[in-house]
Design an enzyme around this catalytic site. Structure first.
Site, PDB file in Angstrom:
ATOM      1  N   TYR A 156       0.851  -1.211   0.000  1.00  0.00           N
ATOM      2  CA  TYR A 156       0.000   0.000   0.000  1.00  0.00           C
ATOM      3  C   TYR A 156       0.881   1.254   0.000  1.00  0.00           C
ATOM      4  CZ  TYR A 156      -3.740   3.210   1.493  1.00  0.00           C
ATOM      5  OH  TYR A 156      -4.649   4.249   1.568  1.00  0.00           O
ATOM      6  N   LYS A 160       1.144   4.139  -3.049  1.00  0.00           N
ATOM      7  CA  LYS A 160       0.779   5.541  -2.819  1.00  0.00           C
ATOM      8  C   LYS A 160       1.971   6.461  -3.099  1.00  0.00           C
ATOM      9  CE  LYS A 160      -3.495   4.757  -1.744  1.00  0.00           C
ATOM     10  NZ  LYS A 160      -4.579   5.174  -2.637  1.00  0.00           N
TER      11      LYS A 160
HETATM   12  P1  NAP Z   1     -13.733   2.940   0.563  1.00  0.00           P
HETATM   13  O1  NAP Z   1     -14.750   3.494   1.503  1.00  0.00           O
HETATM   14  O2  NAP Z   1     -13.443   1.491   0.567  1.00  0.00           O
HETATM   15  O3  NAP Z   1     -14.102   3.425  -0.910  1.00  0.00           O
HETATM   16  C1  NAP Z   1     -13.368   2.993  -2.030  1.00  0.00           C
HETATM   17  C2  NAP Z   1     -14.328   2.606  -3.137  1.00  0.00           C
HETATM   18  O4  NAP Z   1     -13.540   2.206  -4.275  1.00  0.00           O
HETATM   19  C3  NAP Z   1     -15.229   1.421  -2.772  1.00  0.00           C
HETATM   20  O5  NAP Z   1     -16.553   1.632  -3.186  1.00  0.00           O
HETATM   21  C4  NAP Z   1     -14.584   0.271  -3.539  1.00  0.00           C
HETATM   22  O6  NAP Z   1     -15.495  -0.751  -3.908  1.00  0.00           O
HETATM   23  C5  NAP Z   1     -14.084   0.999  -4.766  1.00  0.00           C
HETATM   24  N1  NAP Z   1     -13.067   0.220  -5.456  1.00  0.00           N
HETATM   25  C6  NAP Z   1     -12.146  -0.621  -4.924  1.00  0.00           C
HETATM   26  N2  NAP Z   1     -11.409  -1.192  -5.892  1.00  0.00           N
HETATM   27  C7  NAP Z   1     -11.883  -0.720  -7.061  1.00  0.00           C
HETATM   28  C8  NAP Z   1     -11.547  -0.957  -8.417  1.00  0.00           C
HETATM   29  N3  NAP Z   1     -10.580  -1.818  -8.750  1.00  0.00           N
HETATM   30  N4  NAP Z   1     -12.242  -0.301  -9.379  1.00  0.00           N
HETATM   31  C9  NAP Z   1     -13.242   0.546  -9.062  1.00  0.00           C
HETATM   32  N5  NAP Z   1     -13.622   0.808  -7.782  1.00  0.00           N
HETATM   33  C10 NAP Z   1     -12.941   0.175  -6.802  1.00  0.00           C
HETATM   34  O7  NAP Z   1     -12.311   3.660   0.816  1.00  0.00           O
HETATM   35  P2  NAP Z   1     -11.888   5.176   1.175  1.00  0.00           P
HETATM   36  O8  NAP Z   1     -11.303   5.153   2.517  1.00  0.00           O
HETATM   37  O9  NAP Z   1     -12.954   6.138   0.825  1.00  0.00           O
HETATM   38  O10 NAP Z   1     -10.664   5.303   0.157  1.00  0.00           O
HETATM   39  C11 NAP Z   1     -10.648   6.135  -0.984  1.00  0.00           C
HETATM   40  C12 NAP Z   1      -9.198   6.432  -1.309  1.00  0.00           C
HETATM   41  O11 NAP Z   1      -8.612   7.137  -0.210  1.00  0.00           O
HETATM   42  C13 NAP Z   1      -8.341   5.181  -1.530  1.00  0.00           C
HETATM   43  O12 NAP Z   1      -7.459   5.402  -2.618  1.00  0.00           O
HETATM   44  C14 NAP Z   1      -7.569   5.055  -0.231  1.00  0.00           C
HETATM   45  O13 NAP Z   1      -6.348   4.393  -0.392  1.00  0.00           O
HETATM   46  C15 NAP Z   1      -7.383   6.518   0.127  1.00  0.00           C
HETATM   47  N6  NAP Z   1      -7.095   6.773   1.536  1.00  0.00           N
HETATM   48  C16 NAP Z   1      -7.997   6.463   2.513  1.00  0.00           C
HETATM   49  C17 NAP Z   1      -7.657   6.740   3.836  1.00  0.00           C
HETATM   50  C18 NAP Z   1      -8.577   6.446   4.989  1.00  0.00           C
HETATM   51  O14 NAP Z   1      -8.160   6.611   6.156  1.00  0.00           O
HETATM   52  N7  NAP Z   1      -9.809   6.056   4.749  1.00  0.00           N
HETATM   53  C19 NAP Z   1      -6.426   7.322   4.154  1.00  0.00           C
HETATM   54  C20 NAP Z   1      -5.548   7.613   3.119  1.00  0.00           C
HETATM   55  C21 NAP Z   1      -5.888   7.345   1.814  1.00  0.00           C
HETATM   56  P3  NAP Z   1     -15.657  -2.032  -2.940  1.00  0.00           P
HETATM   57  O15 NAP Z   1     -16.329  -1.522  -1.712  1.00  0.00           O
HETATM   58  O16 NAP Z   1     -16.475  -2.965  -3.764  1.00  0.00           O
HETATM   59  O17 NAP Z   1     -14.255  -2.516  -2.686  1.00  0.00           O
END
Ligand code: NAP
Length: 260
Positions: A156, A160
């Protein structure tokens, strides 16, 4: 309205940060193409942004598959006539494990979604924006894990960090065409992805996500976890005219948890 009539693709728009960005973009007048693997999430976000008065299309796709990425960019241009903003937000966490126990599959899938998926979307967005000839905004969601190595998250962190440097390189290539390429680096944001990773640990310790985050080894100076709206505020700024003179930046949105 900061984004009146701008056409935006948001990947991962069916959950968490992507859903927060969609909601804010809708209020700012953008027209939206929401992309996600999860059809129920897509429907939920689409209903929310329609209530806010936005024009919205949805597309179920996997961002790691070239043909599927090309299909949703083509659909966006066919339906809305152009593309102004591309938010590359879809991402996954790797199965937490020390590097020496990481499986090939865990590594490969993380790279496929978080790095190849962002590459495919940056390429398609850049091609479309260059062809239009009047600029554009490419904004990718990396992480503070792309700046500091976190144990058990080696693939991961690597993906990133890759998104950050890929964006800086592209920013130099397309700047003369007034296409800006920036990255946001969220800290600890309350979303399903974070719960999926941390809930087993939190439950074992009998604590809450908020308490765990504040007491973990990496303190949050602003003394709270983040919410999708915090990240959406920054992405909206980067998509707006107020960020005209910014490109190649990787900006933390972490309550001060990450400072470099
Ligand atoms: P999330 O709630 O899991 O939302 C991500 C969405 O992307 C989900 O609906 C997921 O679908 C979808 N997805 C996953 N793989 C995919 C693919 N191959 N093609 C199309 N859609 C896909 O996560 P989030 O926390 O909002 O994360 C969004 C971004 O922020 C990510 O890049 C993550 O790495 C980054 N981020 C998050 C955090 C945090 O603390 N939350 C911190 C730093 C960075 P499914 O549910 O079906 O998997």
């Amino acid at each position: 309205m900061l984004l009146k009539d701008r056409v935006a693709i948001i990947t991962g728009g069916g959950s968490g940060i992507g859903q927060g960005v969609a909601g804010r973009f809708a209020k700012e007048g953008a027209k939206l193409m929401l992309v996600d693997l999860n059809p129920a999430g897509l429907e939920e976000t689409a209903a929310q942004v329609k209530d806010a008065g936005a024009e919205v299309e949805t597309f179920e796709a996997d961002v790691s598959v070239t043909e599927q990425v090309e299909a949703f960019f083509a659909k966006t241009v066919e339906h809305f006539g152009r593309l102004d903003i591309c938010v590359n937000n879809a991402g996954i966490g790797n199965p937490p494990a020390p590097l020496v126990q990481m499986t090939d599959e865990g590594f490969d899938r993380t790279v496929a979604v978080n790095l190849r998926g962002v590459f495919l979307c940056m390429r398609a967005a850049g091609r479309q924006m260059l062809q239009q000839g009047d600029g554009g905004r490419i904004i990718s969601v990396a992480s503070q894990a792309g700046k500091t190595g976190f144990a058990f998250l080696s693939p991961y962190c690597a993906t990133k960090a890759g998104v950050i440097l890929m964006s800086k390189a592209m920013a130099k290539e397309v700047g003369a065409s007034n296409i800006t390429v920036n990255v946001v680096c969220p800290g600890t944001i309350d979303t399903p992805l974070l719960h999926g990773t941390l809930d087993p640990i939190i439950e074992a310790q009998g604590t809450t996500l908020e308490e765990w985050a504040l007491k973990s080894g990496s303190p949050i100076p602003l003394n709270r976890i983040g919410y999708p709206r915090d990240v959406a505020n920054l992405i909206t700024f980067l998509a707006s005219d107020d960020a005209d003179y910014m490109t190649g930046q990787a900006i933390n949105i972490s309550g001060g948890q990450e400072m470099h």
